[in-house]
Scaffold this motif. Structure first.
Motif, mmCIF file in Angstrom:
data_model
loop_
_atom_site.group_PDB
_atom_site.id
_atom_site.type_symbol
_atom_site.label_atom_id
_atom_site.label_comp_id
_atom_site.label_asym_id
_atom_site.label_seq_id
_atom_site.Cartn_x
_atom_site.Cartn_y
_atom_site.Cartn_z
ATOM 1 N N THR A 1 0.839 -1.200 0.000
ATOM 2 C CA THR A 1 0.000 0.000 0.000
ATOM 3 C C THR A 1 0.875 1.252 0.000
ATOM 4 N N VAL A 2 1.981 1.176 0.760
ATOM 5 C CA VAL A 2 2.879 2.333 0.780
ATOM 6 C C VAL A 2 3.398 2.592 -0.619
ATOM 7 N N LEU A 3 3.756 1.520 -1.328
ATOM 8 C CA LEU A 3 4.240 1.690 -2.704
ATOM 9 C C LEU A 3 3.144 2.275 -3.590
ATOM 10 N N ALA A 4 1.911 1.806 -3.369
ATOM 11 C CA ALA A 4 0.790 2.322 -4.168
ATOM 12 C C ALA A 4 0.546 3.793 -3.857
ATOM 13 N N MET A 5 0.698 4.163 -2.566
ATOM 14 C CA MET A 5 0.537 5.567 -2.203
ATOM 15 C C MET A 5 1.623 6.409 -2.867
ATOM 16 N N GLN A 6 2.844 5.885 -2.847
ATOM 17 C CA GLN A 6 3.952 6.614 -3.491
ATOM 18 C C GLN A 6 3.679 6.794 -4.972
ATOM 19 N N ALA A 7 3.152 5.726 -5.612
ATOM 20 C CA ALA A 7 2.848 5.810 -7.043
ATOM 21 C C ALA A 7 1.707 6.788 -7.281
ATOM 22 N N GLY A 8 0.755 6.823 -6.343
ATOM 23 C CA GLY A 8 -0.363 7.754 -6.481
ATOM 24 C C GLY A 8 0.101 9.201 -6.427
ATOM 25 N N ILE A 9 1.032 9.461 -5.529
ATOM 26 C CA ILE A 9 1.558 10.836 -5.434
ATOM 27 C C ILE A 9 2.298 11.203 -6.703
ATOM 28 N N ALA A 10 2.988 10.213 -7.301
ATOM 29 C CA ALA A 10 3.785 10.489 -8.496
ATOM 30 C C ALA A 10 2.907 10.858 -9.682
ATOM 31 N N THR A 11 1.586 10.560 -9.625
ATOM 32 C CA THR A 11 0.723 10.905 -10.758
ATOM 33 C C THR A 11 0.321 12.380 -10.733
ATOM 34 N N VAL A 12 0.563 13.069 -9.604
ATOM 35 C CA VAL A 12 0.115 14.466 -9.487
ATOM 36 C C VAL A 12 1.075 15.362 -10.268
ATOM 37 N N GLU A 13 0.513 16.217 -11.096
ATOM 38 C CA GLU A 13 1.319 17.123 -11.902
ATOM 39 C C GLU A 13 1.713 18.353 -11.062
ATOM 40 N N VAL A 14 2.856 18.928 -11.382
ATOM 41 C CA VAL A 14 3.294 20.137 -10.683
ATOM 42 C C VAL A 14 3.367 21.271 -11.696
ATOM 43 N N ASP A 15 2.790 22.402 -11.343
ATOM 44 C CA ASP A 15 2.776 23.569 -12.217
ATOM 45 C C ASP A 15 4.216 24.019 -12.520
ATOM 46 N N PRO A 16 4.518 24.387 -13.788
ATOM 47 C CA PRO A 16 5.895 24.827 -14.107
ATOM 48 C C PRO A 16 6.339 26.025 -13.283
ATOM 49 N N ASP A 17 5.386 26.887 -12.896
ATOM 50 C CA ASP A 17 5.763 28.042 -12.079
ATOM 51 C C ASP A 17 6.287 27.620 -10.710
ATOM 52 N N ILE A 18 5.684 26.559 -10.160
ATOM 53 C CA ILE A 18 6.137 26.046 -8.861
ATOM 54 C C ILE A 18 7.553 25.496 -8.997
ATOM 55 N N VAL A 19 7.791 24.771 -10.094
ATOM 56 C CA VAL A 19 9.131 24.209 -10.325
ATOM 57 C C VAL A 19 10.140 25.347 -10.428
ATOM 58 N N ARG A 20 9.749 26.412 -11.152
ATOM 59 C CA ARG A 20 10.672 27.531 -11.323
ATOM 60 C C ARG A 20 10.928 28.206 -9.968
ATOM 61 N N TYR A 21 9.880 28.315 -9.170
ATOM 62 C CA TYR A 21 10.028 28.926 -7.842
ATOM 63 C C TYR A 21 11.032 28.137 -7.002
ATOM 64 N N CYS A 22 10.898 26.795 -7.047
ATOM 65 C CA CYS A 22 11.830 25.957 -6.280
ATOM 66 C C CYS A 22 13.261 26.142 -6.777
ATOM 67 N N VAL A 23 13.407 26.183 -8.106
ATOM 68 C CA VAL A 23 14.747 26.352 -8.670
ATOM 69 C C VAL A 23 15.302 27.727 -8.291
ATOM 70 N N ASP A 24 14.441 28.753 -8.320
ATOM 71 C CA ASP A 24 14.895 30.097 -7.945
ATOM 72 C C ASP A 24 15.371 30.131 -6.495
ATOM 73 N N LEU A 25 14.608 29.469 -5.623
ATOM 74 C CA LEU A 25 14.998 29.430 -4.212
ATOM 75 C C LEU A 25 16.361 28.790 -4.040
ATOM 76 N N VAL A 26 16.555 27.651 -4.719
ATOM 77 C CA VAL A 26 17.818 26.923 -4.565
ATOM 78 C C VAL A 26 18.960 27.705 -5.204
ATOM 79 N N THR A 27 18.677 28.343 -6.335
ATOM 80 C CA THR A 27 19.730 29.140 -6.981
ATOM 81 C C THR A 27 20.141 30.305 -6.082
ATOM 82 N N ALA A 28 19.157 30.877 -5.383
ATOM 83 C CA ALA A 28 19.467 32.015 -4.503
ATOM 84 C C ALA A 28 20.400 31.599 -3.377
#
Lengths: 332, 447, 183
Positions: A219-246
């Motif tokens: 079930t834990v593996l299935a939950m992990q796979a379920g989370i992996a199906t969720v899409e992430v907005d490109p703006d959020i990805v850019r925000y994360c990259v900006d934070l790390v770059t800073a």
């Protein structure tokens, strides 16, 4: 015998079901653990995002209890490793035993062959032993005497470390710290929570606080796979990259976070969003997990270090300066 | 690093030169007309002409900024660059540069265009240091207009101690851990052969000595392995007595007068000694911790590696006496990791440090005392000479007591004809190496 | 013991701040130049018979000391006025040819006084800083010399009074031009 490294691909659970299961796991853990309202969801999100958790705080705050309860509620195989200065790498990975009858060497797996490994007081063991865990955490396999042994899946490490005790401690090297997806500080409970802890202990009449198993490894593996199906907005990805770059240009930092840091930031934020019952990630999720995900990956300059600057404060200041995306959709 | 800039310099103001030139010119002119003597008027003509030329003030103010190099500063490297952006018709800049412990420097320089002036202090001191303070004034060509003084302050800078390469330094008798640069007497993973032993779970099969196995167990029921001695590391604790900072001039003790910046003080010597010993230990792979007696703060935990050395150097540079109270209150012995050697850097001017040494020796920690009192300048005042004589006798007694309890005392400030401290440290390291487990010699109890 | 001596820690002078500049001259050069020019101006314009007169020597010493101790434009102007007075008493009317070198000397005193007023004796002054604006100074002195030569030529010709009046008017115009104006 099936290869534990390649289990049958788990059927992804829908995010709503993942959220319901996660809520039940958290409720179950909270029967044993009081407080930690901030840290427990992040710890669970990290496990569901496929990462390893490091609890770092003073002794007696229930780090070990939290890790043990989480393992129990998730229904994973649990092994505990008390790290001591004389612990050898082979004590973790396992070693060969000579069988005189067959005159062959037989590999006896060590405690690392489990679903959830609790490495208690990891900074009390020598660097050589710490680095034996490194391969297990990063590659999910151990090499003993030239042979690679894959670890079961899921495999997660919950480690605790003690920042105060300095006698006989070996601070984790940066490479090892980077392997942990989050580092969580627990903090002292408030007086009300502390009263509850004492009362529970009195009512229980025993040290151990048992938790009921909610899920199983599949079930834990299935939950992990379920989370992996969720899409992430490109703006959020850019925000994360900006934070790390800073972090790489901040004046108080000698070494900023790695690209692994930005990847982990997105993964934990997504898992947390799903646990909270959403199928999309908000900038607030990223802000919520930024300190636990990034602070331990930063190396201060000696000057900032000597002036008692804390990496957590650096991350907080970056959260206030890096512009937050505004175009993210706020609902389905 | 900070780059202070003159903020909004004041506007140009006329000087009295102009009025005086006009008055002198008019008086001489009147005299010339009244007496019919044109030569009287001609006497003032050049002055009037040059003053007339500077009728209008320069269009914009002269500005400057002070650039201090970024990064780490080591002793003797307190430098900065002053960049001047002069007004177009103001080619004269008057600089008054001051710094603590230095003579004031006045310079008038020509600034026809933007110009950079490198500055350097003669200070050999370490720790937090105040730097340049520059007052700047600008004049036009004929001195008719001047820009009132503007101030530039250099940032306070942290000067890190330099290090001197040392030879071997004393190590603790009991080495700890399973990895490190030294061979321990414990069984473990290393290179030095200890013995041949029947195979046990946990032994590496590649270490099996097949020749011995064939001899002792021909039917291969018991394989034999070569076991090695483990390697180990040493932990050293540097204890810095930063409660007081005394210079070589006894008149400056207890914060009287100004200390010369080109004379290293006891704390400078302590920082240099501690940084040198830390570097030697860390470069050989040992773990070094640091404790500051002058401050109640968390000690630097033991660790090794180059970054740790830099952190130690910064912590050493930041150690400084806080106030007078620090020297009067009694100090608690800092906690020392078990089996660690203690290097104590002190001036031995009070009994607190000897008390600490006694406490550590009771716990079987080897202690090396580094005496950081600088070589004093000659004392000319009879009362100071008497005071120093008493203090020196007490200090000598403390050093003798320490020697009696088996604690070596190494003087860091040595004359040129004396052997340098590294020689003493080497001799000490050799002695502890030959006698691996000496118990503290307490043949003669002090006093 | 002298209490000052007790706290006098400067057995050796304190170290200096190293600044990298061009070649410099020390600040005490300017009082020296002032002394030389002031005494030269006063002694050459005074009659030779006065040179040993105690009153003249007192005035000479007073004026030189004044310009040395208070190096302001006013004291320099006073000294120049005194020079002018001496020149009137001793010079050959209507124009003394010594003005050809007395005028540049007066300007030198004026500038040396300005420098002495602004630069303490221990300061260093870059030689290039001294030479800034040398073209302007040369032009001013050159103009003065031309005027002096012209005046000298005119005084040997008839119609002296008219020429003097003309020159005086020109100089008055110059003086009016130098008057400070409010912007």
């Amino acid at each position: 015998m099936t290869d534990p490294n390649t289990p049958a691909p788990a059927r992804p659970l829908p995010p709503a079901e993942v959220a319901a299961l996660a809520a039940r796991v958290l409720d179950e853990v909270r029967t044993a653990v009081v407080g930690m309202n901030e840290t427990l969801p992040i710890a669970l999100a990290t496990v569901l995002a496929g990462g390893h958790v490091l609890f770092e705080d003073v002794p007696g705050l229930g780090k070990t209890l939290a890790a043990r309860s989480l393992a129990g509620a998730l229904g994973l195989d649990f092994a505990r490793l008390q790290c001591t200065p004389d612990l050898l790498p082979s004590d973790i990975t396992g070693s060969s035993v000579f069988d005189p009858a067959t005159r062959t060497f037989e590999f006896r797996p060590g405690p690392v062959f489990t679903g959830l490994l609790l490495a208690d007081e990891i900074n009390r063991t020598a660097p050589k032993t710490q680095s034996a865990l490194l391969e297990a955490m990063a590659e999910r396999q151990v090499s003993v005497e030239g042979t690679s042994h894959p670890l079961p899946s899921p495999f997660h490490v919950l480690a605790t470390s003690n920042p105060v005790e300095y006698e006989g401690t070996y601070p984790l090297p940066e490479a090892q710290l980077d392997r942990f997806m989050v580092r969580l500080a627990i903090g002292y409970p408030d007086p009300g929570q502390e009263t509850t802890i004492v009362r529970n202990r009195l009512a229980r009449r025993a040290e151990a606080a048992p938790v009921t198993r909610v899920t199983d490894p599949a079930t834990v593996l299935a939950m992990q796979a379920g989370i992996a199906t969720v899409e992430v907005d490109p703006d959020i990805v850019r925000y994360c990259v900006d934070l790390v770059t800073a972090t790489r240009t901040h004046h108080a930092l000698e070494v900023g976070a790695s690209p692994r840091g930005s990847a982990n930031l997105v993964l934990v934020a997504r898992a947390l969003a799903v646990i909270e019952g959403r199928d999309h990630v908000l900038p607030e999720d990223v802000k919520h997990v930024a300190v636990p995900v990034l602070a331990h990956r930063l190396t201060l300059t000696p000057d900032a270090w000597a002036q008692a600057t804390r990496p957590e404060n650096v991350v907080t200041s970056l959260l206030n300066t890096v512009p937050t995306p505004t175009t993210v959709r706020t609902g389905p | 690093m900070t780059t202070p800039t003159t903020d909004r310099p004041p506007a140009w103001t006329p000087t009295t030169t102009r009025h005086a030139a006009t008055a002198t010119g008019l008086v001489l002119l009147a005299a010339a007309v009244l007496t019919g003597r044109p030569d009287l008027a001609l006497l003032a003509a050049p002055i009037l002409l040059t003053t007339l030329w500077s009728a209008t003030p320069p269009t914009r103010p002269t500005t400057a900024h002070l650039h201090q190099p970024a990064g780490e500063t080591h002793a003797g490297q307190l430098t900065a660059t002053l960049t001047l952006h002069p007004a177009p018709t103001a080619p004269l800049t008057h600089l008054r540069i001051t710094a603590p412990g230095h003579r004031d420097t006045h310079t008038v320089i020509a600034t026809p265009t933007t110009r950079e002036i490198p500055l350097r202090l003669a200070s050999v001191r370490t720790g937090p240091q105040d730097t340049f303070h520059i007052a700047l004034r600008a004049y036009d060509t004929s001195g008719v207009w001047e820009q009132p003084p503007t101030d530039l302050h250099g940032a306070r800078r942290l000067v890190l101690p330099a290090t001197t390469p040392l030879g071997p330094v004393p190590l603790p008798h009991a080495l700890r851990g399973l990895t490190g640069p030294h061979t321990s007497r414990r069984l473990g993973d290393g290179t030095e052969l200890r013995d041949i032993h029947p195979f046990q779970p946990g032994d590496n099969p590649r270490r099996i000595d097949w020749r011995t196995t064939a001899r002792r167990s021909p039917d291969l029921t018991t394989p034999y392995t070569r076991r090695t001695l483990a390697t180990a590391e040493a932990t050293a604790m540097l204890v810095l007595d930063s409660r007081d900072d005394v210079g070589p001039d006894i008149r400056t003790w207890r914060n009287h007068g100004t200390r010369r910046p080109d004379d290293p003080t006891s704390l400078d010597l302590a920082r240099h000694a501690a940084a040198s010993i830390a570097r030697q230990l860390i470069e050989s792979g040992d773990r070094v911790a640091m404790e500051d007696l002058g401050r109640r703060r968390r000690p630097v935990p033991p660790a090794s590696g180059r970054r740790h050395l830099r952190r130690l150097t910064h912590a050493l540079a930041l150690a400084h006496p806080l106030d007078d109270r620090a020297t009067s209150h009694t100090i608690r012995p800092p906690q020392i990791p078990s089996g660690a050697i203690v290097y104590l850097f002190t001036t031995l001017l009070d009994d607190d440090t000897t008390r600490l040494v006694r406490a550590w020796r009771t716990l079987a920690h080897p202690v090396v005392v580094i005496d950081t009192l600088p070589t004093l300048h000659p004392i000319h005042q009879p009362h100071l000479r008497l005071a120093w004589r008493i203090t020196r006798l007490e200090r000598d007694q403390r050093i003798t007591d320490l020697h009696h309890t088996g604690t070596p005392v190494i003087h860091w400030a040595t004359h040129t004809h004396e052997p340098p401290p590294r020689t003493h440290l080497q001799a000490l390291a050799r002695r502890t190496h030959h006698h691996p487990s000496p118990t503290p010699r307490t043949t003669r109890t002090p006093r | 013991m002298n209490p000052l001596r007790r706290f006098n820690l400067r057995d050796q002078p304190l170290p200096t701040i190293t600044t990298t500049t061009g070649p410099t001259i020390p600040g005490w050069t300017f009082p020296l130049v002032q002394t030389l020019t002031a005494t030269t101006l006063l002694t050459t314009t005074a009659p030779t018979t006065w040179h040993t007169h105690p009153l003249f020597l007192t005035i000479l010493a007073t004026l030189t000391a004044l310009v040395l101790l208070r190096p302001t434009p006013a004291t320099a102007g006073l000294l120049l006025t005194a020079t002018g007075a001496l020149l009137w008493t001793t010079g050959t009317a209507p124009l003394d040819p010594r003005i050809l070198w007395l005028a540049p000397l007066a300007h030198t005193l004026w500038r040396a006084t300005w420098w002495a007023a602004h630069v303490p004796p221990t300061a260093r002054t870059e030689i290039t800083a001294l030479l800034t604006g040398w073209r302007r100074t040369a032009a001013a002195i050159g103009t003065t010399e031309l005027l002096a030569l012209a005046a000298w030529a005119v005084t040997t010709l008839p119609g002296l009074e008219a020429a003097i009046l003309l020159g005086a008017l020109a100089l008055a115009a110059l003086a009016v031009l130098t008057l400070p104006r409010e912007p």
